[in-house]
Design a protein around this motif. Structure first.
Motif, PDB file in Angstrom:
ATOM      1  N   ARG A 109      -7.586  -9.272  -2.151  1.00 29.13           N
ATOM      2  CA  ARG A 109      -7.005  -7.996  -2.555  1.00 29.13           C
ATOM      3  C   ARG A 109      -6.404  -8.150  -3.942  1.00 29.13           C
ATOM      4  O   ARG A 109      -6.121  -9.260  -4.385  1.00 29.13           O
ATOM      5  CB  ARG A 109      -5.943  -7.542  -1.559  1.00 29.13           C
ATOM      6  N   ARG A 111       0.816  -1.211   0.000  1.00 28.94           N
ATOM      7  CA  ARG A 111       0.000   0.000   0.000  1.00 28.94           C
ATOM      8  C   ARG A 111       0.850   1.262   0.000  1.00 28.94           C
ATOM      9  O   ARG A 111       0.398   2.321  -0.420  1.00 28.94           O
ATOM     10  CB  ARG A 111      -0.934   0.001   1.191  1.00 28.94           C
ATOM     11  N   HIS A 121      -0.866  -0.142  -6.882  1.00 26.44           N
ATOM     12  CA  HIS A 121      -2.289   0.179  -6.777  1.00 26.44           C
ATOM     13  C   HIS A 121      -3.044  -0.944  -6.054  1.00 26.44           C
ATOM     14  O   HIS A 121      -3.977  -1.547  -6.581  1.00 26.44           O
ATOM     15  CB  HIS A 121      -2.881   0.436  -8.163  1.00 26.44           C
ATOM     16  N   ASP A 122      -2.600  -1.247  -4.849  1.00 25.70           N
ATOM     17  CA  ASP A 122      -3.179  -2.330  -4.049  1.00 25.70           C
ATOM     18  C   ASP A 122      -4.543  -1.918  -3.536  1.00 25.70           C
ATOM     19  O   ASP A 122      -4.717  -0.821  -3.011  1.00 25.70           O
ATOM     20  CB  ASP A 122      -2.242  -2.649  -2.884  1.00 25.70           C
ATOM     21  N   GLU A 123      -5.552  -2.800  -3.702  1.00 26.38           N
ATOM     22  CA  GLU A 123      -6.907  -2.479  -3.273  1.00 26.38           C
ATOM     23  C   GLU A 123      -7.669  -3.741  -2.889  1.00 26.38           C
ATOM     24  O   GLU A 123      -7.339  -4.836  -3.343  1.00 26.38           O
ATOM     25  CB  GLU A 123      -7.664  -1.748  -4.379  1.00 26.38           C
ATOM     26  N   SER A 124      -8.666  -3.578  -2.044  1.00 28.52           N
ATOM     27  CA  SER A 124      -9.519  -4.708  -1.682  1.00 28.52           C
ATOM     28  C   SER A 124     -10.581  -4.881  -2.770  1.00 28.52           C
ATOM     29  O   SER A 124     -10.959  -3.924  -3.445  1.00 28.52           O
ATOM     30  CB  SER A 124     -10.172  -4.483  -0.316  1.00 28.52           C
TER      31      SER A 124
END
Length: 95
Positions: A59, A41, A47-50
């Motif tokens: 994720r 993150r 561009h790490d996202e859940s």
């Protein structure tokens, strides 16, 4: 130190990756082993996202314009499970 468990299908998907995406995936694994998903993150390029919907609880990190790595964090075991390494296709969930 985090452990990374790759789903058995990921080995096949890795063989089909272009060289630059393979290098980026190896760098992704290095970061995860050292600092888990919190380290991802901090780096804007991943561009790490859940995820939501069928992939809820997982994720996604961007490896490039086309490729994503989908993973799940198991905090009780300090484990990251890589579910899929895909060219941005979230339609099917692995079981």
């Amino acid at each position: 130190m985090w452990k990374i468990y790759e789903h058995r299908r990921v080995a096949k998907q890795v063989k089909m990756l272009p060289d630059d995406m393979l290098k980026r995936y190896e760098k992704w694994k290095d970061i995860v082993m050292l600092s888990g998903s919190e380290g991802l993150r901090l780096i804007m390029g991943f561009h790490d996202e859940s995820l939501r919907g069928e992939w809820k609880g997982c994720r996604s990190s961007c490896l490039g314009v086309k490729y994503r790595v989908i993973y799940k964090v198991v905090k009780t075991q300090i484990l990251v499970q890589v579910m899929s390494l895909t060219p941005h296709d979230y339609r099917k969930k692995l079981k």
